[in-house]
Design a protein around this motif. Sequence first.
Motif, PDB file in Angstrom:
ATOM      1  N   ILE A 169      -8.148   5.763  -4.583  1.00 26.76           N
ATOM      2  CA  ILE A 169      -8.804   4.690  -3.839  1.00 26.76           C
ATOM      3  C   ILE A 169      -9.729   5.274  -2.775  1.00 26.76           C
ATOM      4  CG2 ILE A 169      -8.399   2.775  -2.223  1.00 26.76           C
ATOM      5  CD1 ILE A 169      -7.696   1.968  -5.049  1.00 26.76           C
TER       6      ILE A 169
ATOM      7  N   THR B  73      -7.906  -0.378   4.997  1.00 27.93           N
ATOM      8  CA  THR B  73      -7.112  -0.722   3.822  1.00 27.93           C
ATOM      9  C   THR B  73      -5.678  -0.239   3.925  1.00 27.93           C
ATOM     10  OG1 THR B  73      -6.930  -0.425   1.429  1.00 27.93           O
ATOM     11  CG2 THR B  73      -7.961   1.362   2.650  1.00 27.93           C
ATOM     12  N   SER B  74      -4.799  -0.963   3.243  1.00 29.20           N
ATOM     13  CA  SER B  74      -3.405  -0.510   3.162  1.00 29.20           C
ATOM     14  C   SER B  74      -3.228   0.439   1.982  1.00 29.20           C
ATOM     15  CB  SER B  74      -2.472  -1.719   3.015  1.00 29.20           C
ATOM     16  OG  SER B  74      -2.802  -2.447   1.869  1.00 29.20           O
ATOM     17  N   GLU B  75      -4.270   0.570   1.140  1.00 32.23           N
ATOM     18  CA  GLU B  75      -4.177   1.449  -0.035  1.00 32.23           C
ATOM     19  C   GLU B  75      -4.422   2.887   0.402  1.00 32.23           C
ATOM     20  OE1 GLU B  75      -4.781   0.294  -3.710  1.00 32.23           O
ATOM     21  OE2 GLU B  75      -5.367  -1.783  -3.380  1.00 32.23           O
ATOM     22  N   LYS B  76      -3.493   3.757   0.036  1.00 29.28           N
ATOM     23  CA  LYS B  76      -3.545   5.111   0.581  1.00 29.28           C
ATOM     24  C   LYS B  76      -3.739   6.189  -0.473  1.00 29.28           C
ATOM     25  CE  LYS B  76      -0.181   3.818   4.123  1.00 29.28           C
ATOM     26  NZ  LYS B  76       0.733   2.757   3.736  1.00 29.28           N
ATOM     27  N   THR B  77      -3.858   5.830  -1.737  1.00 25.68           N
ATOM     28  CA  THR B  77      -3.926   6.867  -2.769  1.00 25.68           C
ATOM     29  C   THR B  77      -5.279   7.582  -2.732  1.00 25.68           C
ATOM     30  OG1 THR B  77      -4.762   5.318  -4.417  1.00 25.68           O
ATOM     31  CG2 THR B  77      -2.379   5.597  -4.319  1.00 25.68           C
TER      32      THR B  77
ATOM     33  N   GLY C 257       0.827  -1.210   0.000  1.00 20.45           N
ATOM     34  CA  GLY C 257       0.000   0.000   0.000  1.00 20.45           C
ATOM     35  C   GLY C 257       0.853   1.247   0.000  1.00 20.45           C
TER      36      GLY C 257
ATOM     37  N   ARG D 166      -1.796  -0.947  -9.642  1.00 18.67           N
ATOM     38  CA  ARG D 166      -2.722  -1.621  -8.720  1.00 18.67           C
ATOM     39  C   ARG D 166      -1.974  -2.777  -8.089  1.00 18.67           C
ATOM     40  NH1 ARG D 166      -8.263  -0.806  -9.205  1.00 18.67           N
ATOM     41  NH2 ARG D 166      -8.180  -1.809  -7.156  1.00 18.67           N
TER      42      ARG D 166
ATOM     43  N   ASN E 125      -9.077  -5.008   0.119  1.00 20.45           N
ATOM     44  CA  ASN E 125      -8.477  -5.905  -0.865  1.00 20.45           C
ATOM     45  C   ASN E 125      -8.667  -7.361  -0.446  1.00 20.45           C
ATOM     46  OD1 ASN E 125      -7.075  -6.133  -3.242  1.00 20.45           O
ATOM     47  ND2 ASN E 125      -5.047  -5.865  -2.343  1.00 20.45           N
TER      48      ASN E 125
ATOM     49  N   VAL F 107       2.368   1.660  -3.553  1.00 19.27           N
ATOM     50  CA  VAL F 107       1.408   2.206  -4.526  1.00 19.27           C
ATOM     51  C   VAL F 107       1.302   3.724  -4.369  1.00 19.27           C
ATOM     52  CG1 VAL F 107      -1.038   2.246  -5.186  1.00 19.27           C
ATOM     53  CG2 VAL F 107       0.080   0.070  -4.737  1.00 19.27           C
TER      54      VAL F 107
END
Lengths: 157, 125
Positions: free
Chosen positions: B90, B83-87, A97, A111, B56, A100
């Motif tokens: 997202i 989530t680990s997604e930080k953008t 994460g 992704r 995810n 990204v």
Amino acid sequence: MNSDAIRWAYIDGVKATFETLFQEQLAKDDEASTQPVELAGIDSSISFTGDNNAVLHLCIPKETSEGLVERFIGAPLAFDDADMGDAVAELVNIAAGDVVARLADLDCEVRMGLPSVMKGQFTVVQTNQEQCLSLPVRSSSGKFHIQVLFKPSETKS
Amino acid sequence: MKALVVDDSKVMRLMVIRALRQARLAKFDCDEAGDGAEALKKFEEGEYQIVFIDFNMPTMNGLEFVQRVRGSGNTDVPIVMITSEKTEAIQQQITEAGATAYIAKPFTPESLSSTLEPVVEAIGE
């Protein structure tokens, strides 16, 4: 755009994640051999697709994995425990994460996939070439390897 | 407070439940699910007051779960995406899908608490 910046964003993402999780800086293991290394432990990996296509691996020896996971989940977990893979997969997932986000800052949209883990005996090749970036590191839980494999000719530059 | 904790990682589910207890915002009675599809089934059968879901996951990810729940007309139950997604892209997808709040991994009981406090207070009102 600097291709090197994109390549090293993977490594920097792992370093930053460990700093956040464990309040320690990963240091390059200068004593590591430049020859291929036999390693008994766990290989946790996650893929990235998009403007850059790569697979990030954390190749962690058995003893190091037990130490890292204990600090991560706050309880001891034996290497052979069924949840060990789950915990190490989550480590690489969190690092991904960060990767990204770093790549997005470089205008490189990717992704991340789902993490996967393999336990066993591995050979880690210590090479830094166009298609492979490898960094042996030291932590207070022990040594491990960060490795990034890039799909040929698709590094955005 | 009846909560559903959804993550394909059993370890993460346990870490979320432990952090919720440490945050001491409410007494959470947690059920668990391993992916969005299992979560949707449990959600339809149970009367949950809040859902914590990973972004995810295989089979059905957290985003699809939110879209399915909100699409069915349920806008009342808070859904917190972890989530680990930080953008920003997202985060925008998560907000547009109808999630109530967003918590980035790695989280601490403190960061969890600061995000959840208004959500939990709203449930109590």
